[in-house]
Design a protein around this motif. Structure first.
Motif, mmCIF file in Angstrom:
data_model
loop_
_atom_site.group_PDB
_atom_site.id
_atom_site.type_symbol
_atom_site.label_atom_id
_atom_site.label_comp_id
_atom_site.label_asym_id
_atom_site.label_seq_id
_atom_site.Cartn_x
_atom_site.Cartn_y
_atom_site.Cartn_z
ATOM 1 N N UNK A 95 0.860 -0.918 -0.020
ATOM 2 C CA UNK A 95 -0.436 -0.167 0.219
ATOM 3 C C UNK A 95 1.177 1.273 -0.072
ATOM 4 N N UNK A 96 1.744 1.487 0.615
ATOM 5 C CA UNK A 96 2.772 2.037 0.559
ATOM 6 C C UNK A 96 3.367 2.701 -0.581
ATOM 7 N N UNK A 97 3.583 1.191 -1.484
ATOM 8 C CA UNK A 97 4.465 1.454 -2.726
ATOM 9 C C UNK A 97 3.513 2.865 -3.803
ATOM 10 N N UNK A 98 2.295 1.428 -3.818
ATOM 11 C CA UNK A 98 1.285 2.495 -4.490
ATOM 12 C C UNK A 98 0.646 3.528 -4.444
ATOM 13 N N UNK A 99 0.867 4.034 -2.666
ATOM 14 C CA UNK A 99 -0.295 5.596 -2.642
ATOM 15 C C UNK A 99 -0.593 6.226 -4.210
ATOM 16 N N UNK A 100 0.966 6.572 -4.218
ATOM 17 C CA UNK A 100 1.189 7.459 -5.506
ATOM 18 C C UNK A 100 0.722 7.017 -6.569
ATOM 19 N N UNK A 101 0.155 6.144 -7.035
ATOM 20 C CA UNK A 101 -0.671 5.626 -7.977
ATOM 21 C C UNK A 101 -1.570 6.376 -8.297
ATOM 22 N N UNK A 102 -2.590 6.730 -7.682
ATOM 23 C CA UNK A 102 -4.169 7.390 -7.924
ATOM 24 C C UNK A 102 -3.721 8.228 -8.621
ATOM 25 N N UNK A 103 -2.488 9.392 -7.806
ATOM 26 C CA UNK A 103 -2.055 10.534 -8.505
ATOM 27 C C UNK A 103 -1.281 10.902 -9.856
ATOM 28 N N UNK A 104 -1.078 9.173 -10.098
ATOM 29 C CA UNK A 104 0.131 9.324 -11.787
ATOM 30 C C UNK A 104 -1.491 8.185 -12.436
ATOM 31 N N UNK A 105 -2.432 8.286 -12.027
ATOM 32 C CA UNK A 105 -3.765 7.898 -12.493
ATOM 33 C C UNK A 105 -4.329 9.300 -12.988
#
Length: 464
Positions: A95-105
Motif C-alpha cells: 500500500x505504501x509503494x502504490x500510494x502515489x498510484x491514484x495521482x499517477x492515474x
C-alpha cells in the motif's frame, strides 16, 4: 531516456517543417491565392501547439515526478525485502509503494485528455486546409490561371506542406522530452564544489582541524559551530547518540560533504584548496556498509591503488583479518565478487583492507567494525593500531571497547562537542556511560569523583 530523445525528436520535426516550407513556397509560386489559402491554416496550428505545450509541460513533469516516487519506493522496498518478509508487513508495504498510484492515474488521464483534445483539433484543421486549398486551385483552373497539370502539382505540394500540420506525435514526444530535461537539469544545476589547486605539504603529519563548523539539513542543525583539533598521529573516537552528527563530522574530514559555514583543514591547508589527488591521498575511509567495487576480491581491495602488488593486497587482508575467509573462497583473491558469498562482517573487513592499501595520512573509520563480533573486533582493532601506528585516525564508535582503545574521545551532543578527553576520564560522567549498552564497563573504568563537563563550545586545546 526521455530527456535524451529530445535531439532526435527535434531533428525529425525540423525535417518535417523544412519539407512543409518547400511545399508552401511551391504553392505560392504556382498561385499566390493558393499559397494564401494554405497559410491561413498556420495561425490556428501555432495556437493549438502553444496551448498544448503550455498545458502539457506541467502535466508531463508531474507525471514523471510521480513515476519517480513510485520507482524510489519500490527500490527501497526491494532493498528491505527480507525485513518486510520477516515483519509480515508485505501488505502494508504494498500500500505504501502504490500510494502515489491514484495521482499517477489522474495525471495520466489529464495527459490523455489533452492529447485527445489536441488530436481532434488538428484532425479538423488538416482537412479544412486541404479543402480550402483545393477549392482555390479549382477556381484558378476555371479562370484559366493554372493548367490541369499545375492543379495536379497543387495536390502534391499540398500533401508535402501538410507534413508540418501532422506532427502531433512529435509534439507530444517533445513535451515529454522537455519535462525529462527539466528533471535532469534539477540535478545538473546542483552546485558542485570547485576543486582546489594546492598540494598538501609532503611532510605533513596529518593534523585535522575543524573551526566553527556548522552543518544544516533542511531546518535542522546537525553540527553547531564545532571547534575540534585532532593532533597528528592521534586516534580519536567520536561518540554520541543517534543523530548527534557523528557521520556528518566524518564526511567533512574527507570533503564528502561541505559545511554550511566554518573551515576544515589538514595540516593547516583548507580542504577546498587541496587538489582532488592530494585530498584523496591525505584522507581514506572505511565505511559501515562498504561498496565492493571492482571485479574480483583482489580488485576491490586494490580499488584505490590498482597498481599495487599482490603481496601488499595480501598483507592488507591479513591485517584486516580477511585472509582466512578469502582463502576459503573458490579462487581465493581471484574469486569474482558475484561468486563470493560474504557476510556483513566479511564485507566490512574487505573495506578495511581497502583502506589499508589506500594508505592515507588520515584514516576515517565510520562505524567500520560494527558487524564484527567482539573478539574479532578486538583482533582487527589491535592489528589496525599496529598497521596505522603514527597515523591520524578518526573512529565513529558505538561500542565502549572502540572508545577505550582510542587516545581521545569526542562526545557529540546536539551537534556540539560536549566533552573531549581520554575515555577513562570521560567514563566518570553519568551521561557518557549512558551512551553505551549495559555490561560493557572495563575493569579500570570506575572512579569516585565526577569530572566537570566540557564547555559546549570547546577550544581545541581543552581536554579533560
Amino acid at each position: 531516456a526521455q530527456a535524451g530523445s529530445a535531439g532526435v525528436t527535434l531533428v525529425t520535426a525540423s525535417a518535417a517543417v523544412l519539407t512543409s516550407l518547400g511545399g508552401v513556397v511551391a504553392l505560392w509560386l504556382l498561385d499566390w491565392r493558393i499559397g494564401l489559402c494554405f497559410s491561413l491554416g498556420v495561425p490556428p496550428l501555432v495556437l493549438i501547439a502553444r496551448v498544448f505545450m503550455n498545458r502539457g509541460s506541467g502535466l508531463f513533469l508531474r507525471y514523471q515526478e510521480t513515476q519517480g516516487r513510485i520507482s524510489a519506493l519500490l527500490l527501497e522496498a526491494l532493498g528491505g525485502a527480507r525485513t518486510i518478509g520477516a515483519s509480515g508487513t508485505a501488505a502494508a508495504e504494498t500500500r505504501r509503494v502504490l500510494e502515489p498510484l491514484p495521482e499517477l492515474s489522474r495525471t495520466g488521464h489529464r495527459v490523455w485528455a489533452l492529447q485527445r483534445d489536441t488530436g481532434w483539433q488538428v484532425g479538423l484543421l488538416i482537412p479544412a486546409v486541404e479543402v480550402l486549398v483545393l477549392c482555390a486551385g479549382g477556381l484558378a483552373l476555371l479562370h484559366g490561371d493554372i493548367s490541369a497539370g499545375e492543379l495536379a502539382a497543387v495536390v502534391g505540394y499540398t500533401a508535402l506542406a501538410m507534413a508540418a500540420l501532422d506532427q502531433l506525435d512529435a509534439l507530444f514526444a517533445l513535451g515529454m522530452s522537455a519535462a525529462g530535461a527539466r528533471r535532469v537539469a534539477e540535478v545538473v544545476d546542483q552546485p558542485v564544489p570547485a576543486p582546489g589547486t594546492r598540494a598538501r605539504p609532503a611532510s605533513g603529519p596529518g593534523t585535522v582541524t575543524l573551526s566553527g563548523v556548522t552543518v544544516r539539513s533542511g531546518t535542522r542543525l546537525v553540527l553547531d559551530s564545532v571547534d575540534l583539533v585532532v593532533p597528528a598521529g592521534t586516534a580519536l573516537a567520536v561518540v554520541g547518540r543517534s543523530g548527534a552528527g557523528k557521520s556528518t563530522l566524518a564526511a567533512l574530514i574527507g570533503r564528502l560533504r561541505e559545511p554550511d559555514s566554518g573551515l576544515v583543514a589538514i595540516d593547516g591547508v583548507p580542504l577546498p584548496e587541496l587538489t582532488p589527488r592530494a585530498l584523496r591521498a591525505a584522507v581514506g575511509y572505511a565505511f559501515e556498509r562498504p561498496a565492493l567495487l571492482g571485479t574480483t576480491v583482489a580488485g576491490t581491495i586494490a580499488f584505490a591503488r590498482p597498481d599495487v602488488s599482490r603481496a601488499e593486497v595480501a598483507a592488507a587482508a591479513g591485517a584486516a583479518r580477511a585472509d582466512d575467509f578469502i582463502a576459503r573462497l573458490p579462487h581465493g583473491y581471484d574469486t569474482l565478487l558475484k561468486d563470493a558469498p560474504l557476510s556483513g562482517g566479511e564485507v566490512q573487513r574487505l573495506g578495511i583492507a581497502r583502506a589499508l592499501v589506500h594508505d592515507p595520512t588520515v584514516v576515517v573509520l565510520d562505524d567500520a567494525l560494527s558487524s564484527l563480533d567482539t573478539a574479532t573486533e578486538a583482533r582487527v582493532g589491535s592489528a589496525l593500531a599496529s598497521a596505522w601506528s603514527g597515523r591520524t585516525r578518526v573512529l565513529i564508535a558505538h561500542r565502549v571497547s572502540t572508545a577505550a582503545r582510542a587516545d581521545l574521545v569526542a562526545w557529540l551532543e546536539n551537534g556540539r562537542v560536549r566533552a573531549l578527553g581520554p575515555h577513562q576520564e570521560l567514563w566518570r560522567l553519568d551521561g557518557y556511560r549512558a551512551l553505551f549498552a549495559a555490561g560493557t564497563t572495563p575493569e579500570s573504568e570506575t572512579a569516585p569523583e565526577a569530572v566537570p563537563e566540557h564547555d559546549p563550545h570547546p577550544h581545541p586545546q581543552e581536554s579533560i
